[in-house]
Design a protein around this motif. Structure first.
Motif, PDB file in Angstrom:
ATOM      1  N   UNK A   1      17.324  24.735 -24.765  1.00 20.94           N
ATOM      2  CA  UNK A   1      17.018  25.603 -23.616  1.00 20.94           C
ATOM      3  C   UNK A   1      15.723  26.358 -23.845  1.00 20.94           C
ATOM      4  N   UNK A   2      15.583  26.956 -25.017  1.00 21.52           N
ATOM      5  CA  UNK A   2      14.367  27.729 -25.292  1.00 21.52           C
ATOM      6  C   UNK A   2      13.139  26.835 -25.353  1.00 21.52           C
ATOM      7  N   UNK A   3      13.287  25.639 -25.922  1.00 23.21           N
ATOM      8  CA  UNK A   3      12.144  24.728 -25.981  1.00 23.21           C
ATOM      9  C   UNK A   3      11.747  24.228 -24.600  1.00 23.21           C
ATOM     10  N   UNK A   4      12.730  23.881 -23.773  1.00 27.78           N
ATOM     11  CA  UNK A   4      12.410  23.402 -22.430  1.00 27.78           C
ATOM     12  C   UNK A   4      11.876  24.524 -21.544  1.00 27.78           C
ATOM     13  N   UNK A   5      12.407  25.742 -21.716  1.00 23.50           N
ATOM     14  CA  UNK A   5      11.819  26.881 -21.003  1.00 23.50           C
ATOM     15  C   UNK A   5      10.347  27.017 -21.363  1.00 23.50           C
ATOM     16  N   UNK A   6      10.045  26.869 -22.645  1.00 21.38           N
ATOM     17  CA  UNK A   6       8.661  27.003 -23.107  1.00 21.38           C
ATOM     18  C   UNK A   6       7.788  25.900 -22.522  1.00 21.38           C
ATOM     19  N   UNK A   7       8.273  24.657 -22.585  1.00 16.85           N
ATOM     20  CA  UNK A   7       7.490  23.542 -22.041  1.00 16.85           C
ATOM     21  C   UNK A   7       7.239  23.727 -20.553  1.00 16.85           C
ATOM     22  N   UNK A   8       8.258  24.178 -19.818  1.00 20.15           N
ATOM     23  CA  UNK A   8       8.117  24.374 -18.372  1.00 20.15           C
ATOM     24  C   UNK A   8       7.063  25.424 -18.071  1.00 20.15           C
ATOM     25  N   UNK A   9       7.058  26.504 -18.846  1.00 20.48           N
ATOM     26  CA  UNK A   9       6.100  27.574 -18.600  1.00 20.48           C
ATOM     27  C   UNK A   9       4.697  27.195 -19.065  1.00 20.48           C
ATOM     28  N   UNK A  10       4.585  26.606 -20.237  1.00 17.89           N
ATOM     29  CA  UNK A  10       3.259  26.275 -20.770  1.00 17.89           C
ATOM     30  C   UNK A  10       2.583  25.205 -19.918  1.00 17.89           C
ATOM     31  N   UNK A  11       3.292  24.128 -19.623  1.00 16.63           N
ATOM     32  CA  UNK A  11       2.672  22.999 -18.923  1.00 16.63           C
ATOM     33  C   UNK A  11       2.496  23.286 -17.439  1.00 16.63           C
TER      34      UNK A  11
END
Length: 595
Positions: A347-357
């Motif tokens: 969840x934390x990794x996908x949240x990060x990817x969604x926000x960064x990209x």
């Protein structure tokens, strides 16, 4: 984990999502061919990864050093790296050819800046502020000032700063006390103290060009009486050679939470010699040219630091063995499974990817609007792009830095106790990115600017055009079954943003505290909606690639991250709408001494 510049994703956004080739007929874009842009980003990635990134921890641990002779020494390796940076021509990438620049679109320059900031934020601040100084003089300086200063700023031989804040005033610049007295020869004598001046003194460049806000004797009180002055560290001769040392001195360096490799200075102007830029009492408008450019750059810092933190967290999660997957061992031959098997880590990794990209696409799309505002052939298109740039700048600055900090915090969480130590880079990412929520106008001030000024500008023309842009995209793709969940998410977020806008129109005018109380939630609702638009565009391109038989996992991954954004991140928009509609009554009900 060493920072890896995200060239592949940057090229995907520039080529496939923004389709820069569509603008090849416009000035600057004609030279930005796909092959050239790729070569530029590849070379920048090599420099940032091999030269700047290894100095990031050096700058953090060593910091800058002030001497009693009012000089500052930057961390070991910074000076040599900066010389390489200048010799390679990187500062000139986005500058005008008339002043020695390469004239490429700002969005391309922004991609390079993201890499340099991700590799070493403290280092990247020096040339970043220099370009802002260049832009302010380009927009408001006399021809003689442009001829003297711009080629040297564009080359990076001279650096630039902005001198706004004073010990007693920051956001409220109408309170500033620095004074300017005409000297009778066209110059002024500047006296006063400025604080928190990034790069105010350093050993990287042969000269430093300070842009200083000051009040000419007899000027009106408040912001209407502020003028802007060029105050160089060394007074240049007409041919650009350096003359006498000016009366500006660094009294010391701030002891800061982060960005230790950047010199944050206290500057004293003791009858410094300065020259007026533009008209008397019109300095704040010119300084806003630099500040608005800086605000885009600060939003970039949020994305850049989040990218580095995400990379480190993803690598750690794939390597760190701890516990077993809830559905049974995934690493049966080892003592434990890697923590990436756990849903909450994902969840934390996908949240990060969604926000960064998604944030990167939003950042680049906004920068493209700035390019089109200058270069588009059609006046209506230039006006629309200019409206978007003005409307979105506070959103880029505040939303992307808030989210960047959250990504860095979650990346530390993924590392567990190790992330809280100084053995790993997470502490530096978190400390460095935190300032981005504060400087160039705190994020609360950005929200007030969005709600109080940008929405109402020209009768709401910009926000209405933004709504129309989203509606048109949703309508054009409503029959694409593969994109249906993404388009539905975009349409719902747009509806919530429009509802929030109408609520502000109805309730903010009647009670300004309602607008103030709603402003932060409104800005975050706006940011989520903007990212929904970006993820819809990303998903469309990616789905087309997959449908055409492209087996590159890059595109399939994009579709998963897009669905995660819509399912688990975008629902926050509804919560922001509900909160802002609560109004200001509870917030303002307690007397001050009850806190």
């Amino acid at each position: 984990m060493t920072y890896q510049p995200p060239v592949r994703d940057q090229l995907f956004v520039l080529r496939d999502v923004l389709e820069l080739e569509r603008y090849a007929n416009l000035p600057g874009f004609a030279d930005a061919t796909p092959d050239l842009v790729e070569q530029i980003l590849d070379q920048a990635a090599r420099f940032c990864g091999e030269v700047l990134a290894p100095l990031n921890a050096v700058g953090d641990k060593q910091g800058c050093r002030w001497s009693p002779d009012h000089t500052v020494t930057t961390p070991d390796g910074f000076k040599a790296a900066y010389q390489q940076f200048v010799d390679a021509g990187w500062p000139a990438l986005g500058a005008e050819p008339a002043y020695g620049g390469q004239g490429l679109p700002a969005v391309v320059n922004l991609a390079v800046s993201e890499m340099s900031s991700g590799a070493n934020m403290a280092f990247a601040m020096y040339p970043g502020l220099t370009h802002g100084t260049y832009s302010a003089i380009l927009n408001g300086g006399s021809q003689a000032q442009k001829d003297l200063y711009l080629p040297r700023l564009a080359s990076g031989r001279w650096a630039g700063t902005m001198n706004l804040t004073e010990p007693h005033c920051g956001t409220d610049l109408g309170l500033l006390r620095t004074k300017a007295v005409a000297h009778g020869d066209g110059s002024y004598r500047i006296s006063g103290q400025k604080i928190w001046i990034s790069g105010g003194e350093q050993d990287l460049t042969e000269n430093i060009v300070h842009l200083v806000l000051a009040r000419i004797e007899g000027a009106p009180a408040g912001v209407r009486g502020i003028s802007l002055f060029i105050v160089p560290k060394f007074i240049p001769n007409a041919d650009g050679t350096l003359g006498d040392r000016n009366g500006v001195k660094c009294l010391g360096l701030e002891s800061k939470m982060g960005i230790h490799g950047n010199a944050t200075c206290v500057l004293a102007h003791d009858e410094s010699t300065g020259w007026l830029v533009g008209e008397e009492n019109r300095g704040l408008a010119l300084m806003f040219v630099m500040m608005n450019e800086a605000r885009i750059g600060v939003g970039l810092q949020g994305i850049a630091q989040a990218e580095g933190a995400y990379q480190a967290a993803a690598a750690f999660a794939k390597e760190r063995l701890q516990g077993r997957a809830l559905t049974g061992p995934k690493n049966p031959d080892g003592p434990a499974d890697p923590i990436i098997v756990h849903p909450d880590v994902r969840r934390m990794l996908l949240d990060a990817a969604a926000m960064v990209e998604g944030g990167r696409a939003f950042l680049f799309w906004t920068a493209l609007q700035g390019d089109l505002a200058r270069a588009a052939a059609d006046e209506a298109e230039r006006r629309k792009a200019s409206d978007f740039m003005a409307l979105l700048t506070p959103v880029v600055k505040a939303f992307l830095t808030d989210q960047g900090f959250q990504v860095c915090s979650n990346a530390m969480q993924i590392h567990g106790g190790a992330g809280y130590t100084e053995h790993l880079p997470l502490s530096q990412y978190l400390r460095d990115v935190r300032i981005a929520m504060i400087y160039e106008g705190t994020n609360g001030v950005q929200a007030l600017d969005l709600v109080g000024r940008k929405l109402a500008a020209d009768g709401g023309r910009a926000v209405m055009a933004f709504f129309a842009e989203l509606d048109a995209y949703a309508a054009a793709n409503k029959d694409d079954d593969a994109l249906a969940p993404i388009i539905a998410g975009l349409a719902q977020a747009k509806g919530e943003l429009q509802e929030a806008t109408l609520w502000l129109m109805q309730n903010g005018m009647a009670n300004p505290d309602n607008a103030g109380a709603a402003s932060s939630d409104y800005l975050h609702l706006f940011g989520l909606t903007a990212l929904a638009y970006m993820w819809a565009r990303i998903a469309k391109v990616s789905q087309a690639k997959v449908a055409a038989g492209d087996s590159d996992p890059f595109y399939a991954r994009k579709l998963v991250v897009a669905r995660h954004f819509v399912e688990r991140v975008l629902p926050q928009a509804g919560a922001h709408l509900r909160k802002l509609k609560a109004g200001s009554q509870t917030l303002m009900s307690l007397p001050a001494d009850a806190f």
